[in-house]
Design an enzyme around this catalytic site. Structure first.
Site, short mmCIF file in Angstrom:
data_model
loop_
_atom_site.label_atom_id
_atom_site.label_comp_id
_atom_site.label_asym_id
_atom_site.label_seq_id
_atom_site.Cartn_x
_atom_site.Cartn_y
_atom_site.Cartn_z
N THR A 26 20.84 24.80 68.27
CA THR A 26 19.78 25.76 68.09
C THR A 26 20.24 26.99 68.81
O THR A 26 21.22 26.95 69.53
CB THR A 26 18.51 25.16 68.71
OG1 THR A 26 18.22 23.97 68.01
CG2 THR A 26 17.33 26.09 68.67
N THR B 49 16.90 27.57 64.49
CA THR B 49 17.80 26.42 64.40
C THR B 49 17.98 25.91 62.98
O THR B 49 17.15 26.18 62.10
CB THR B 49 17.24 25.26 65.27
OG1 THR B 49 18.24 24.26 65.40
CG2 THR B 49 16.00 24.66 64.67
N GLY C 129 18.70 23.14 72.71
CA GLY C 129 18.93 21.93 73.49
C GLY C 129 18.08 20.75 73.06
O GLY C 129 17.95 19.78 73.82
O1 DON Z 1 13.13 21.81 66.73
C1 DON Z 1 13.70 21.10 67.54
O2 DON Z 1 13.17 20.69 68.56
C2 DON Z 1 15.14 20.72 67.30
N1 DON Z 1 15.43 20.78 65.89
C3 DON Z 1 16.01 21.63 68.09
C4 DON Z 1 17.47 21.31 67.97
C5 DON Z 1 18.30 21.88 69.04
O3 DON Z 1 17.84 22.53 69.93
C6 DON Z 1 19.74 21.55 69.00
N2 DON Z 1 20.42 22.32 69.99
N3 DON Z 1 21.13 22.16 70.83
#
Ligand code: DON
Length: 589
Positions: free
Chosen positions: A400, A418, A492
């Site tokens: 993200t 993301t 994250g």
């Molecule tokens: O929306 C969410 O919570 C997840 N799809 C976020 C994914 C994410 O942060 C991946 N990154 N490191």
């Protein structure tokens, strides 16, 4: 002079140091702010990320995950664009130069605060296609087929980013739309030099990209990718030109919609032209919380982030963290116990508010959250199996990227976006040149079955046609005494909420400057699994041993969070924090 500086900066990272020197000689009479904007890039040329210092700017600042995107944002601010204009330009630029997370094939959330204090939040999260159903990722025996929700065409939700940017610009933008999309078009058409981290990731994922893109993509070439290689994205440039010229229709209708529909047909995906045409971003009322004199303005459902963040802050506000000290055993214990309880609530109660009655008022009750902490045992870790979500009288829900922007008037945007995990579902829409998300995995594909981030969920976050999947993204703005105080957020996955939580506590309780608060090592607990993830050196050995003696279990984790944030100083300058864990870059003027 200003124009020349922007153009020069846009050449290559390696030149930054030289430009800095030229500038320092030539610009003695220029505003000091211009020198600052060069300094912002200079640390990158040193290649020693850990020495990152907080930078300060007078007239506006941008902190994003990629130097080229930050540079686009700063150029828009200097041209007289407001924070929203810069946001639109940075979102599109990231879709080109940071394709693992920056996107037009995904979605996100943002918090807006105008210089006058108007606040708003936007949910441009992906939606399940109309043909989705709650059991679509289960086999004949009812077991979850885990890779289906993470890789390939079925994993994709209907993208929301272009609709979100168009609506944001319609409501608050100042400069012309076409001028905000143009830099992304140029970056795709002419190419940009990839960073070392990007070369590594593109090489690592080559086989996946080939598997899901048999017709070929710009991200695969015969030789290995190297730092500094030019990545040209012709198909994406065409898509950007359509978005530039036609606005949201350039993506959700016409040629790009056709390309998406064809891609779905080829790979057995569900997104239809009807889904695309019907997609709408939603303005939502931000969550408001209080923490030690600060007003916390943050993201409501469909993200769980804002509610969880305010719950965490309320849970710890009864304890003297600043007296105990940063990452001291009592501080860590209290924060872990708060996280355990709050993530239990998340799993049960949070989901798309258009489909599920979220007990928002109850969860945000300060008395509820302090009471949840009353069974904390100082001598012994609580077991997650002993913690259940709170019950309320009436209840019915890697990669993200985050960026923070403030303009010269003090308008601010905090935006997290993301395609879920790094490079989404690995499918690049043929002809249109962008990665699709694998956001369907953020639904609870089966009650109690962990998703990619180990998060579990139940009915609140079950799959349903046109429903948005629950998120942890937590774009947040803090106010103090009625004035803008901080703009903060991070990627994250499940650690987003706890990273934003710790960054705020680092500033508010421990008096850190913005960069130090971002750099500080982080830890994370999410109820289940009953384990605390630690960045190396997050806790000193004695602290860790003391907590282990009480039953806390720890596990190492490479890095937690990539926080990009801006803090208003007492002098009225914008102090930046760009996360040294990535290629994140602060700029401003
Ligand atoms: O929306 C969410 O919570 C997840 N799809 C976020 C994914 C994410 O942060 C991946 N990154 N490191």
């Amino acid at each position: 002079m200003q124009k020349i500086i922007i153009q020069k900066i846009s050449k290559t990272l390696a030149q930054f140091k030289l430009i800095g020197l030229v500038l320092l000689l030539a610009a003695s009479n220029e505003a000091k702010a211009q020198v600052d904007s060069v300094k912002a890039f200079e640390f990158l040329s040193k290649g020693d990320k850990q020495t990152k210092q907080a930078l300060e700017f007078k007239n506006g600042a941008v902190v994003s995950a990629h130097p080229a995107a930050t540079e686009v944002g700063v150029a828009i601010l200097k041209k007289g664009g407001n924070a929203v204009d810069a946001t639109v330009a940075v979102q599109f630029a990231l879709a080109v130069v940071y394709p693992n997370a920056g996107n037009i094939g995904g979605g996100g959330f943002l918090i807006y605060r105008s210089a006058k204090g108007e606040i708003n939040s936007m949910d441009f999260r992906e939606k399940a296609p109309a043909l989705a159903n709650r059991d679509m990722f289960l086999d004949a025996n009812g077991n979850a087929i885990s890779e289906k929700s993470k890789e390939g065409h079925l994993a994709a939700g209907v993208p929301g980013s272009v609709a979100g940017m168009a609506e944001l610009h319609r409501k608050y933008g100042k400069l012309k739309w076409a001028d905000l999309v143009e830099p992304a078009y140029q970056l795709a058409k002419n190419g940009f030099k990839i960073t070392k981290m990007q070369a590594r990731e593109l090489n690592r994922l080559k086989q996946k990209f080939q598997q899901f893109n048999p017709l070929g993509t710009a991200f695969v070439k015969n030789e290995e990718w190297k730092e500094g290689d030019l990545l040209v994205q012709e198909e994406l440039a065409n898509t950007m030109s359509l978005i530039r010229d036609k606005g949201r229709a350039g993506f959700y209708e016409g040629q790009v919609a056709d390309f998406i529909a064809e891609e779905m047909k080829r790979g057995g995906g569900l997104i239809s032209k009807e889904d695309l045409k019907n997609y709408k971003a939603a303005w939502r009322t931000p969550i408001i919380g209080q923490y030690r004199g600060y007003k916390v303005i943050t993201m409501p459902p469909t993200s769980s982030g804002g509610i969880a963040l305010v719950q965490l802050l309320q849970s710890v506000s009864q304890y003297p963290l600043s007296k105990w000290g940063h990452n001291a055993d009592s501080t860590v214990q209290v924060m872990i116990e708060a996280e355990r309880r709050v993530y239990a609530d998340r799993a049960k109660h949070l989901g798309d508010p258009d489909f599920w009655k979220v007990p928002q008022k109850e969860l945000l009750e300060p008395a509820y959250n302090s009471a949840r902490m009353s069974n904390l045992n100082w001598n012994k870790a609580t077991l997650s199996t002993d913690i259940q979500a709170g019950e309320f009288a009436k209840k019915e829900s890697e990669e993200t990227t985050h960026f923070s922007i403030v303009d010269k008037d003090g308008n601010a945007v905090s935006l997290t976006t993301t395609i879920n995990t790094s490079y989404g579902n690995y499918v690049v829409v043929k002809g249109a040149g962008f990665f699709l998300n694998n956001e369907m995995d953020d639904f609870s594909v089966k009650p109690g079955t962990p998703n990619y981030f180990g998060l579990i969920g139940y009915e609140a976050n079950a799959i349903a046609p046109r429903k948005r999947m629950l998120s942890s993204m937590t774009p947040t703005i803090l106010e103090k005494d009625g004035k803008l105080a901080m703009v903060v957020g991070t990627p994250g996955g499940s650690t987003i909420i706890t990273s934003v939580f710790q960054t705020i506590v680092n500033v508010v309780d421990f008096g850190m400057d913005m960069q130090t608060a971002v750099n500080a090592k982080k830890f994370h607990h999410q109820w289940l699994p009953d384990i605390t993830n630690l960045e190396p050196e997050a806790l000193n050995e004695v602290t860790q041993q003391k907590l282990e003696a009480k039953g806390y279990k720890f596990d190492r984790r490479g890095s937690i969070g990539r926080v990009d944030a801006i803090l208003l100083t007492k002098k009225g300058t914008f102090q930046t924090g760009a996360d040294p864990r990535g290629d994140d870059t602060a700029g401003g003027w």
